[in-house]
Scaffold this motif. Sequence first.
Motif, short mmCIF file in Angstrom:
data_model
loop_
_atom_site.label_atom_id
_atom_site.label_comp_id
_atom_site.label_asym_id
_atom_site.label_seq_id
_atom_site.Cartn_x
_atom_site.Cartn_y
_atom_site.Cartn_z
N ASP A 154 0.89 -1.23 -0.01
CA ASP A 154 -0.03 0.08 0.05
C ASP A 154 1.03 1.29 0.09
OD1 ASP A 154 0.99 -0.37 2.47
OD2 ASP A 154 -0.70 0.18 3.31
N GLN A 155 2.17 1.22 0.46
CA GLN A 155 2.76 2.20 0.67
C GLN A 155 4.35 2.01 1.22
OE1 GLN A 155 2.01 5.21 3.87
NE2 GLN A 155 2.53 6.68 2.60
N THR A 160 7.63 6.86 1.46
CA THR A 160 6.19 7.30 1.62
C THR A 160 5.55 7.37 0.64
OG1 THR A 160 6.54 9.52 1.55
CG2 THR A 160 7.04 8.71 3.69
N LYS A 161 5.97 6.69 -0.69
CA LYS A 161 5.17 6.69 -1.89
C LYS A 161 4.12 5.82 -1.98
CE LYS A 161 5.74 5.96 -6.73
NZ LYS A 161 5.18 7.14 -7.31
N GLN A 162 2.88 6.29 -2.39
CA GLN A 162 1.89 5.43 -2.37
C GLN A 162 2.16 4.26 -3.39
OE1 GLN A 162 -1.61 6.32 -0.90
NE2 GLN A 162 -0.24 7.28 0.45
#
Length: 571
Positions: A154-155, A160-162
Motif C-alpha cells: 500500500d505504501q 512514503t510513496k503510495q
Amino acid sequence: MARILITSALPYINGIKHLGNLVGSQLPADLYARYNRARGHEVLFLCATDEHGTPAELAAAKTGEPVTDYCARMHAVQKELSDGFRLSFDMFGRSSSPQNHRLTQHFATRLGQAGLIAEVTERQMYSPTDGRFLPDRYIEGTCPNCGYTRARGDQCENCTKQLDPTDLIDPRSAVSGATDLELRETKHLFLRQSAMRGQLSDWIEGKTDWPVLTTSIAKKWLNDGDGLQDRGITRDLDWGVPAQFDGAPWAGMDGKVFYVWFDAPIEYIACAGEWAAATGRTDAAWERWWRTDKGAADVRYVQFMGKDNVPFHTLSFPATILGSGEPWKLVDYIKSFNYLNYDGGQFSTSQGRGVFMDQALSILPADYWRWWLLSHAPETSDSEFTWDNFQVSVNKDLADVLGNFVSRVTKFCRSRFGEVVPAGGAYGDREQALIADLSARVAEYQAHMDAIEVRKAAGALRAIWVAGNEYLQAAAPWTAVKTDPDAAAMMVRLSLNLIRLYAVLSAPFIPDAAATLRAAMNTDDGWPDDVAAALAALPPGHAFTTPEVLFAKITDEQRADWATRFAGVRT
RNA sequence: GGGCCUGUAGCUCAAUGGUUAGAGCAGAGCGCUCAUAACGCUUUGGUUGGGGGUUCAAGUCCCUCCGGGCCUACCA
C-alpha cells in the motif's frame, strides 16, 4: 434523570492493548459512565472485542489455534484486564456474537433492498501458498521508487510513496514469504456511501459542538477529491459474518464475509442485545436504548475513540444506520482523542514498545494509571508519557495531596478524639468560606465532566483536594485543641466529612481508592448536590476506621527499574 | 504530493482577537509540626519556533520558512 448510552471503540482481538489505546477510548468512556451514574442518570455503557479480519486469522495461525478458540481466549484475557482497570462496562461483548451475526446481516439486507449496495468485481492479489487473498499491506517487495526492499503493497515506509501491490518489484507474501502471487478476480459488495454524501454532510455540518478533531476528519473524507467514496464491505476470508445467507438480496457471495469495519460498529447495537440476554432481559430492554420508535428518543448517545477511528464513526456507520431506513439511534456526540506517546516515540503494539495493560497492572494498582492517564489525556494534541513525569505527578497528586490529607485528618482525630466523629463547636467564617469555595469548585468540576473535558475535570478535582489542605493549615486544629477543644472538634468533624466528599467526587477517576475511603468512613456515596449538606453527612458520634496508606509513593529505584524494563522490546 | 493538527516557563499543559500570556510540577525563600520529610504561604522563570503582514489591539487571523505528529479510503 437523563438516559445516556456510552460506547467505547472496540479493542481489536489481536493481543493486549497498551496504555495509549486505553486512554484513547475505554478509560475516558469509563470516567464519563461512572460520573453519570453517580449523578443519578441511567447509563448503558457498552464495549466489546472486535474479532474479525485478517490479523485475527494470522494471529491464530501463529499460535496454532483455531481462530474461534484464539478469539475466545483473547476475549477472556481482555475482559480480565478491563476488569483490572475497573472499566465498568455493562456488557463487554464480542463482535463474533450470534446477535451481531444476525444484526449485521439484517443491516446488509436493508441496505441492499434500499439500493445502497453495489456488486463490484475487482482483481486482488492471491497467494496459493497461504491459501488466501492478501490485503495490500500484507504484500512486501522492493519499492520501484527508492529501492527499499521491505516496501508494503500500500505504501513504501521508506520513501512514503503510495503504491499498488502490482508496482512492487519481486512481490512476496508478508505472511509466508511466498512469491507465487497472482492476480485473481473476485466479487465484492460495496456500500454506496457516495449516494448518501449529501445526507451525511448535512448531518455533520449540524454538529457544531463536536471536537474539531472529529469534524475536520469527517469533512476531509466528505469533500476530498471526488467526495465520499464507496467502500467495500466484504472480504475473502473464512472468519467473520457470512456475506451470503438466507434472504440476502444478492447471490454469489459464498465463502465471503463482511469486512470488520462493517460489522464492528453494528456490534455496538448487538452488544446491547448480548447485555439483555446475559442479564435475563427482554429485547425491549435493549431496544429502548437503540430504537427511537421503541423508547430511545430521549437517549443521549456518546462515543469515545482514538482519532484513527473517526472516519468509520462519522461516515460509514452513520451511512449504515441512515441507509437502513429504520429508526436506529444515531450518535449525538463523538469524543475523539489524539495519541499518547511513550518517552519520545510512539507506543507500538507491533514493536512491543511502551507499557501494556497487563504489565501496568503487574507493577501498580489501577488507580495510579487511571489518574495519570486521565489527567494527561491527549485531548487537544498528542501527549507524552515519561516515567519521570508519571512518578512526580502520581506521588504529588495522589500520595501527597489526597492520601496525606486523609492520613493527617484521621490520625489526628484518632489520637485526640478516638475513631469517632467528634461533637461540639460550630462553624465560623473560615468554614463558611470553605463551603462557598467548594460549592463553586464542585460546580466547575461538574461542568467539565458534563462537557467531557477530561483534563480540566482532573484539574478541578485536584483543586478540591488542595482546598482541604489549605483549610487544615489555616484552621490548625492541632493548635486549637490546646485552648479550645470544641473548635478543634468542629474542624476535625468538617475535615472527616471532606474525606467522604473526596471519596464521592473522586470515584470516577480512582474507584478503588474511593471505595476504600468510603468503607473507612463507614458511609454511602451520595453525590454532593448541596455541598453544605454533604459536609454534615457524617454526624457526631459516627464511627470510622483510620485507613492504611492510601497511595504508596513510587520510589526512585522503582522508576529507574521500570524505565529500563519497558524501554525496549516487549518479551 | 494533498489535507488536518501542533510548536507557549526547565517539564506537562491552559488562555470566545481585548488589562501586565496563566496553572500544576520542578527551582528558591519563609512558615507549620496533625500527617506518607507530607502541608501552607511567597517567589524566580517567557522576544508565545523564525520572519513578514492585517488590525486601535495578535499566542489567537493571513502569508512564508523551520520543527513535531496524524490521516490519505485494502491493518484495524
